[in-house]
Design a protein around this motif. Structure first.
Motif, PDB file in Angstrom:
ATOM      1  N   THR A   7       0.826  -1.218   0.000  1.00  0.00           N
ATOM      2  CA  THR A   7       0.000   0.000   0.000  1.00  0.00           C
ATOM      3  C   THR A   7       0.853   1.258   0.000  1.00  0.00           C
ATOM      4  O   THR A   7       0.338   2.353   0.237  1.00  0.00           O
ATOM      5  CB  THR A   7      -0.932   0.012   1.229  1.00  0.00           C
ATOM      6  OG1 THR A   7      -0.146  -0.072   2.433  1.00  0.00           O
ATOM      7  CG2 THR A   7      -1.894  -1.165   1.191  1.00  0.00           C
ATOM      8  N   ASN A   8       2.132   1.115  -0.292  1.00  0.00           N
ATOM      9  CA  ASN A   8       3.042   2.254  -0.308  1.00  0.00           C
ATOM     10  C   ASN A   8       2.592   3.288  -1.342  1.00  0.00           C
ATOM     11  O   ASN A   8       2.449   2.989  -2.516  1.00  0.00           O
ATOM     12  CB  ASN A   8       4.461   1.774  -0.646  1.00  0.00           C
ATOM     13  CG  ASN A   8       5.478   2.882  -0.554  1.00  0.00           C
ATOM     14  OD1 ASN A   8       5.332   3.817   0.218  1.00  0.00           O
ATOM     15  ND2 ASN A   8       6.525   2.780  -1.359  1.00  0.00           N
ATOM     16  N   GLY A   9       2.343   4.519  -0.899  1.00  0.00           N
ATOM     17  CA  GLY A   9       1.982   5.599  -1.806  1.00  0.00           C
ATOM     18  C   GLY A   9       0.521   5.667  -2.183  1.00  0.00           C
ATOM     19  O   GLY A   9       0.130   6.523  -2.980  1.00  0.00           O
ATOM     20  N   LEU A  10      -0.316   4.794  -1.637  1.00  0.00           N
ATOM     21  CA  LEU A  10      -1.731   4.795  -1.987  1.00  0.00           C
ATOM     22  C   LEU A  10      -2.514   5.728  -1.071  1.00  0.00           C
ATOM     23  O   LEU A  10      -2.160   5.929   0.097  1.00  0.00           O
ATOM     24  CB  LEU A  10      -2.313   3.379  -1.893  1.00  0.00           C
ATOM     25  CG  LEU A  10      -1.634   2.294  -2.734  1.00  0.00           C
ATOM     26  CD1 LEU A  10      -2.399   0.993  -2.593  1.00  0.00           C
ATOM     27  CD2 LEU A  10      -1.534   2.692  -4.194  1.00  0.00           C
ATOM     28  N   ASP A  11      -3.596   6.304  -1.617  1.00  0.00           N
ATOM     29  CA  ASP A  11      -4.457   7.141  -0.784  1.00  0.00           C
ATOM     30  C   ASP A  11      -5.388   6.234   0.029  1.00  0.00           C
ATOM     31  O   ASP A  11      -5.453   5.023  -0.219  1.00  0.00           O
ATOM     32  CB  ASP A  11      -5.236   8.153  -1.638  1.00  0.00           C
ATOM     33  CG  ASP A  11      -6.199   7.509  -2.624  1.00  0.00           C
ATOM     34  OD1 ASP A  11      -6.818   6.481  -2.279  1.00  0.00           O
ATOM     35  OD2 ASP A  11      -6.334   8.029  -3.748  1.00  0.00           O
ATOM     36  N   PRO A  12      -6.108   6.780   1.019  1.00  0.00           N
ATOM     37  CA  PRO A  12      -6.938   5.924   1.886  1.00  0.00           C
ATOM     38  C   PRO A  12      -7.926   5.043   1.132  1.00  0.00           C
ATOM     39  O   PRO A  12      -8.125   3.883   1.497  1.00  0.00           O
ATOM     40  CB  PRO A  12      -7.650   6.936   2.791  1.00  0.00           C
ATOM     41  CG  PRO A  12      -6.700   8.090   2.868  1.00  0.00           C
ATOM     42  CD  PRO A  12      -6.062   8.172   1.509  1.00  0.00           C
ATOM     43  N   GLY A  13      -8.553   5.581   0.078  1.00  0.00           N
ATOM     44  CA  GLY A  13      -9.483   4.763  -0.695  1.00  0.00           C
ATOM     45  C   GLY A  13      -8.784   3.628  -1.411  1.00  0.00           C
ATOM     46  O   GLY A  13      -9.282   2.499  -1.441  1.00  0.00           O
ATOM     47  N   GLN A  14      -7.622   3.900  -1.983  1.00  0.00           N
ATOM     48  CA  GLN A  14      -6.856   2.867  -2.664  1.00  0.00           C
ATOM     49  C   GLN A  14      -6.339   1.820  -1.685  1.00  0.00           C
ATOM     50  O   GLN A  14      -6.280   0.628  -2.014  1.00  0.00           O
ATOM     51  CB  GLN A  14      -5.695   3.511  -3.422  1.00  0.00           C
ATOM     52  CG  GLN A  14      -6.129   4.390  -4.577  1.00  0.00           C
ATOM     53  CD  GLN A  14      -4.987   5.227  -5.131  1.00  0.00           C
ATOM     54  OE1 GLN A  14      -3.957   5.413  -4.484  1.00  0.00           O
ATOM     55  NE2 GLN A  14      -5.173   5.754  -6.335  1.00  0.00           N
ATOM     56  N   ILE A  15      -5.965   2.259  -0.489  1.00  0.00           N
ATOM     57  CA  ILE A  15      -5.515   1.309   0.540  1.00  0.00           C
ATOM     58  C   ILE A  15      -6.637   0.332   0.866  1.00  0.00           C
ATOM     59  O   ILE A  15      -6.423  -0.876   0.963  1.00  0.00           O
ATOM     60  CB  ILE A  15      -5.044   2.053   1.802  1.00  0.00           C
ATOM     61  CG1 ILE A  15      -3.711   2.769   1.524  1.00  0.00           C
ATOM     62  CG2 ILE A  15      -4.893   1.092   2.979  1.00  0.00           C
ATOM     63  CD1 ILE A  15      -3.246   3.653   2.668  1.00  0.00           C
ATOM     64  N   ARG A  16      -7.845   0.862   1.038  1.00  0.00           N
ATOM     65  CA  ARG A  16      -8.985  -0.006   1.346  1.00  0.00           C
ATOM     66  C   ARG A  16      -9.242  -0.995   0.216  1.00  0.00           C
ATOM     67  O   ARG A  16      -9.471  -2.182   0.457  1.00  0.00           O
ATOM     68  CB  ARG A  16     -10.229   0.848   1.606  1.00  0.00           C
ATOM     69  CG  ARG A  16     -11.437   0.030   2.060  1.00  0.00           C
ATOM     70  CD  ARG A  16     -12.665   0.885   2.298  1.00  0.00           C
ATOM     71  NE  ARG A  16     -13.137   1.512   1.075  1.00  0.00           N
ATOM     72  CZ  ARG A  16     -13.012   2.788   0.791  1.00  0.00           C
ATOM     73  NH1 ARG A  16     -12.419   3.594   1.645  1.00  0.00           N
ATOM     74  NH2 ARG A  16     -13.477   3.293  -0.346  1.00  0.00           N
ATOM     75  N   GLU A  17      -9.189  -0.514  -1.041  1.00  0.00           N
ATOM     76  CA  GLU A  17      -9.406  -1.393  -2.189  1.00  0.00           C
ATOM     77  C   GLU A  17      -8.322  -2.467  -2.273  1.00  0.00           C
ATOM     78  O   GLU A  17      -8.620  -3.640  -2.560  1.00  0.00           O
ATOM     79  CB  GLU A  17      -9.417  -0.566  -3.471  1.00  0.00           C
ATOM     80  CG  GLU A  17     -10.638   0.323  -3.620  1.00  0.00           C
ATOM     81  CD  GLU A  17     -10.538   1.224  -4.840  1.00  0.00           C
ATOM     82  OE1 GLU A  17      -9.510   1.160  -5.537  1.00  0.00           O
ATOM     83  OE2 GLU A  17     -11.481   1.990  -5.090  1.00  0.00           O
ATOM     84  N   THR A  18      -7.067  -2.067  -2.022  1.00  0.00           N
ATOM     85  CA  THR A  18      -5.964  -3.034  -2.085  1.00  0.00           C
ATOM     86  C   THR A  18      -6.106  -4.082  -0.985  1.00  0.00           C
ATOM     87  O   THR A  18      -5.883  -5.272  -1.202  1.00  0.00           O
ATOM     88  CB  THR A  18      -4.610  -2.312  -1.950  1.00  0.00           C
ATOM     89  OG1 THR A  18      -4.490  -1.347  -3.002  1.00  0.00           O
ATOM     90  CG2 THR A  18      -3.449  -3.290  -2.048  1.00  0.00           C
ATOM     91  N   ARG A  19      -6.498  -3.641   0.203  1.00  0.00           N
ATOM     92  CA  ARG A  19      -6.698  -4.569   1.316  1.00  0.00           C
ATOM     93  C   ARG A  19      -7.795  -5.578   0.976  1.00  0.00           C
ATOM     94  O   ARG A  19      -7.642  -6.781   1.211  1.00  0.00           O
ATOM     95  CB  ARG A  19      -7.068  -3.779   2.573  1.00  0.00           C
ATOM     96  CG  ARG A  19      -7.177  -4.623   3.833  1.00  0.00           C
ATOM     97  CD  ARG A  19      -7.798  -3.824   4.954  1.00  0.00           C
ATOM     98  NE  ARG A  19      -7.049  -2.624   5.267  1.00  0.00           N
ATOM     99  CZ  ARG A  19      -7.527  -1.622   6.002  1.00  0.00           C
ATOM    100  NH1 ARG A  19      -8.762  -1.680   6.468  1.00  0.00           N
ATOM    101  NH2 ARG A  19      -6.782  -0.568   6.257  1.00  0.00           N
ATOM    102  N   GLU A  20      -8.894  -5.099   0.393  1.00  0.00           N
ATOM    103  CA  GLU A  20      -9.983  -5.997   0.020  1.00  0.00           C
ATOM    104  C   GLU A  20      -9.539  -6.975  -1.065  1.00  0.00           C
ATOM    105  O   GLU A  20      -9.916  -8.153  -1.051  1.00  0.00           O
ATOM    106  CB  GLU A  20     -11.180  -5.171  -0.446  1.00  0.00           C
ATOM    107  CG  GLU A  20     -11.861  -4.383   0.674  1.00  0.00           C
ATOM    108  CD  GLU A  20     -12.908  -3.413   0.165  1.00  0.00           C
ATOM    109  OE1 GLU A  20     -13.043  -3.303  -1.082  1.00  0.00           O
ATOM    110  OE2 GLU A  20     -13.587  -2.773   0.981  1.00  0.00           O
ATOM    111  N   LEU A  21      -8.717  -6.480  -2.000  1.00  0.00           N
ATOM    112  CA  LEU A  21      -8.228  -7.353  -3.067  1.00  0.00           C
ATOM    113  C   LEU A  21      -7.330  -8.444  -2.504  1.00  0.00           C
ATOM    114  O   LEU A  21      -7.451  -9.619  -2.879  1.00  0.00           O
ATOM    115  CB  LEU A  21      -7.470  -6.526  -4.106  1.00  0.00           C
ATOM    116  CG  LEU A  21      -6.782  -7.304  -5.236  1.00  0.00           C
ATOM    117  CD1 LEU A  21      -7.793  -8.143  -6.005  1.00  0.00           C
ATOM    118  CD2 LEU A  21      -6.049  -6.341  -6.166  1.00  0.00           C
ATOM    119  N   ILE A  22      -6.449  -8.097  -1.578  1.00  0.00           N
ATOM    120  CA  ILE A  22      -5.551  -9.083  -0.985  1.00  0.00           C
ATOM    121  C   ILE A  22      -6.360 -10.129  -0.218  1.00  0.00           C
ATOM    122  O   ILE A  22      -6.089 -11.331  -0.287  1.00  0.00           O
ATOM    123  CB  ILE A  22      -4.510  -8.406  -0.074  1.00  0.00           C
ATOM    124  CG1 ILE A  22      -3.559  -7.547  -0.919  1.00  0.00           C
ATOM    125  CG2 ILE A  22      -3.715  -9.436   0.715  1.00  0.00           C
ATOM    126  CD1 ILE A  22      -2.633  -6.680  -0.099  1.00  0.00           C
TER     127      ILE A  22
END
Length: 327
Positions: free
Chosen positions: A160-175
């Protein structure tokens, strides 16, 4: 899916990794933590085949990385902390290039590119040059490339390096979604992110594994305990003494004290109540005992030891592998 067996790695006189062993099963999301110079990054690089261990061995899906390096690497999707991108390429072009590196046939490569572009929310960026993308989108492209050949093992270094809060949430859900059929190893310095994402944590310090297990298990090994946090209204002179006595007399209550921060808002005082080992959930008993004695409660919650506190507790006594140890 990942088996690390007593691996050692030295750089000159510096022993960066010393007898590290662990095993990850399918469907697990495991966090790999360690302070700078702990040997964490060296361990990751041995898992993905960038370094070969001096001693011990690493197996990926049963394949020895020393005996059959190419086959082992083909089973891994690896996202380094800084995704290795070619800035002059466009997103879809780069993903096609990565697919060809894995010898994917054209038909399956095209389908795989469409799938990862959709999964990583890159549709609007597919024709953009990588040099023109934000850091967050470049990180997404790196994750898409790691997923492209549908590997059973994912190794994600600061995903999640460099991601905004919304992108962090999406990446977490994807993982989380991917973990249903993949073994995922996540390395991150953002401890709350690891806490939210990983069911298991491995802590490396001084080149050795210092702890391995669920966060609750690590808490017990570090002598940390869950605590009940209560905000009670103390409006009379002897209320503090009465509240302490009532809480101490409850079954399974071990210790009672003011919250470490000494939080107080007017008549509202925050307390910490530690249960005895093996105690059941005490929230109902605490609430009933306090209200029967005439106390008003504004807050009552069960609070597990934070990963940050556990992490520092576990590594503060560790001795580094030597001056200038590898990360």
């Amino acid at each position: 899916m990942i088996r690390v067996e007593q691996v050692k790695k030295s750089f000159g006189a510096v022993q960066a990794v010393r007898d590290v062993s662990f095993e990850l099963a399918p469907g697990q999301v495991t966090g790999l933590l360690g302070p700078n110079g702990a040997g964490k990054s060296t361990t990751i690089r041995m898992i993905v085949g960038f370094f070969m261990p001096d001693e011990g061995r690493v197996l990926i899906d049963g394949i020895d990385t020393l005996a059959n390096a190419s086959a082992a690497r083909s089973r891994i999707g690896y996202l380094p902390e800084s995704a290795p991108l070619y800035p002059e390429m466009k997103v879809a072009e780069y993903l096609d290039f990565r697919g060809r590196l894995f010898c994917m046939p054209r038909t399956s490569r095209v389908a795989a590119i469409e799938k990862v572009i959709d999964r990583c929310r890159l549709g609007e960026m597919r024709r953009r040059r990588l040099a023109h993308l934000s850091k967050g989108y470049r990180q997404r492209v790196g994750l898409a490339a790691a997923l492209l050949h549908d590997p059973p093992v994912l190794v994600l270094d600061e995903p999640t390096n460099g991601l905004d809060p919304g992108q962090i949430r999406e990446t977490r859900e994807l993982i989380r979604e991917l973990s249903a059929d993949k073994t995922t190893l996540v390395s991150s310095h953002i401890l709350p992110e690891v806490e939210a994402l990983c069911g298991r944590v491995i802590v490396i310090a001084g080149g050795k594994v210092r702890a391995d297990g669920a966060i609750e298990e690590l808490g017990r090994s570090a002598g940390e305990r869950a605590v009940y946090v209560v905000q009670a209204r103390l409006s009379r002179t002897n209320d503090e003494e009465r509240f302490l006595k009532i809480m101490h007399n409850l079954p399974f209550v071990g210790e009672v004290s003011r919250a470490p921060e000494g939080r107080r808002e007017g008549e509202w005082v925050e307390w910490c109540i530690w249960p005895k080992p093996g105690a059941p959930d005490l929230r109902e008993a605490i609430a009933t005992g306090a209200t029967n004695a005439g106390f008003l409660l504004r807050e009552l919650r069960s609070q597990s030891p934070s990963l940050e506190r556990l992490f520092h507790s576990l590594v503060e006594q560790s001795t580094p592998a030597g001056g200038g140890a590898a990360a």
